[in-house]
Design an enzyme around this catalytic site. Sequence first.
Site, PDB file in Angstrom:
ATOM      1  N   LEU A   1      52.334  -3.126  39.660  1.00 37.26           N
ATOM      2  CA  LEU A   1      52.458  -5.047  38.915  1.00 37.26           C
ATOM      3  C   LEU A   1      51.559  -6.063  39.570  1.00 37.26           C
ATOM      4  CD1 LEU A   1      55.945  -5.097  36.932  1.00 37.26           C
ATOM      5  CD2 LEU A   1      54.130  -5.458  36.066  1.00 37.26           C
ATOM      6  N   ASP A   2      50.808  -6.551  39.661  1.00 35.48           N
ATOM      7  CA  ASP A   2      50.626  -7.755  39.813  1.00 35.48           C
ATOM      8  C   ASP A   2      52.023  -8.308  41.006  1.00 35.48           C
ATOM      9  OD1 ASP A   2      48.228  -7.310  39.429  1.00 35.48           O
ATOM     10  OD2 ASP A   2      47.897  -8.896  38.152  1.00 35.48           O
ATOM     11  N   LYS A   3      51.877  -8.994  42.736  1.00 32.70           N
ATOM     12  CA  LYS A   3      52.730  -9.409  43.020  1.00 32.70           C
ATOM     13  C   LYS A   3      53.646  -9.873  42.512  1.00 32.70           C
ATOM     14  CE  LYS A   3      52.965 -12.479  47.564  1.00 32.70           C
ATOM     15  NZ  LYS A   3      52.363 -13.232  48.651  1.00 32.70           N
TER      16      LYS A   3
ATOM     17  N   THR B   1      53.495 -11.010  39.317  1.00 31.18           N
ATOM     18  CA  THR B   1      53.819 -10.916  37.570  1.00 31.18           C
ATOM     19  C   THR B   1      55.656  -9.580  38.015  1.00 31.18           C
ATOM     20  OG1 THR B   1      51.974 -10.725  37.245  1.00 31.18           O
ATOM     21  CG2 THR B   1      52.929  -9.127  35.910  1.00 31.18           C
TER      22      THR B   1
ATOM     23  N   ARG C   1      45.550 -11.007  31.992  1.00 30.81           N
ATOM     24  CA  ARG C   1      45.112 -11.899  32.963  1.00 30.81           C
ATOM     25  C   ARG C   1      43.909 -12.541  32.705  1.00 30.81           C
ATOM     26  NH1 ARG C   1      47.276 -11.526  39.316  1.00 30.81           N
ATOM     27  NH2 ARG C   1      46.237 -13.451  39.009  1.00 30.81           N
TER      28      ARG C   1
END
Length: 317
Positions: free
Chosen positions: A148-150, A152, A248
């Site tokens: 997961l993105d930082k 998110t 996104r």
Amino acid sequence: MNLEPTHIENNINLIEVSLDLAKSERIDRFLAQQLGDLSRSRIQALIDEGYVTVNNALCNNKKDLIKAGDRIQLITPASTPLDLVAQEIPLDILYEDDHLIVINKPAGLVVHPAAGHSDGTLVNALLAHCKELSGINGTQRPGIVHRLDKDTSGAMVVAKSDRAHQDLQTQIQAKTARREYLGVVRGVPKNESGVIDAAIARHHSDRKKMAVMENGRRAITHWQIKERLGNYALVKFDLETGRTHQIRVHSAHMGWAIAGDPVYGSPNKEVSQYLSGQALHAWKLTFTHPVSGELIENIAPLPEGFEKLLVFLRRRR
């Protein structure tokens, strides 16, 4: 063919390749044949990450054809070994057994060590909590099946054994594992639900960003409005594919970017008073247990800041 290895200041090896081919050929296949120290999968990863250009234009697709006279530039980032240390970082555990662990990752926590984040990551926390982690993704990403993105938050599964890792990756690739997200978008979709089928590739000029591009990798996102909130909306996203920044990028492409997204949207005070980044949460993760065959469903509760943002938007609509 002329290979001219050079070295640039930031410890990245740069190779310029002048081609002399009788016919067109796939770029990944050609480079794998010519550069024996790099595997084809590694070359494909470098293409996906934006480290390959053809005639000074970014190459976004491993299937792109090259021809006589083309000039390829391939940058290989220097490998900087990181000494991973176990760190006692609190984990919100949704499920755990001898084979895997499901974490509710908080926003702001980086998944694995990388440049600029040598410690304080989820991997560091996992090393302190688990006796063993799968080694399939290498020493820097032990156990990491997906990421997961930082900024998110939400559910992530981590494998403790190679057997579990391989099985879970197969489920994700076969689309039998379901990943459902909740996000607040700024702007209101006209329909109640839909499917975004738009290929994604590395941005043509900004290697850190992704973009919808015809020559990218196919990306499919299913979406459904859960609640309309004035000029915002709470949307459920169901991933059919798992491209970098997929939700996104797709949301921004549709004209209703994820609220607070600093890269693909526009940060604003309404969101930043509750969240440090984008309002996106991996809400539900469903998969078949790789050993028992049991269907495992994990629901990650919304973060406090996300809940407060919804309360705020409901009051002012």
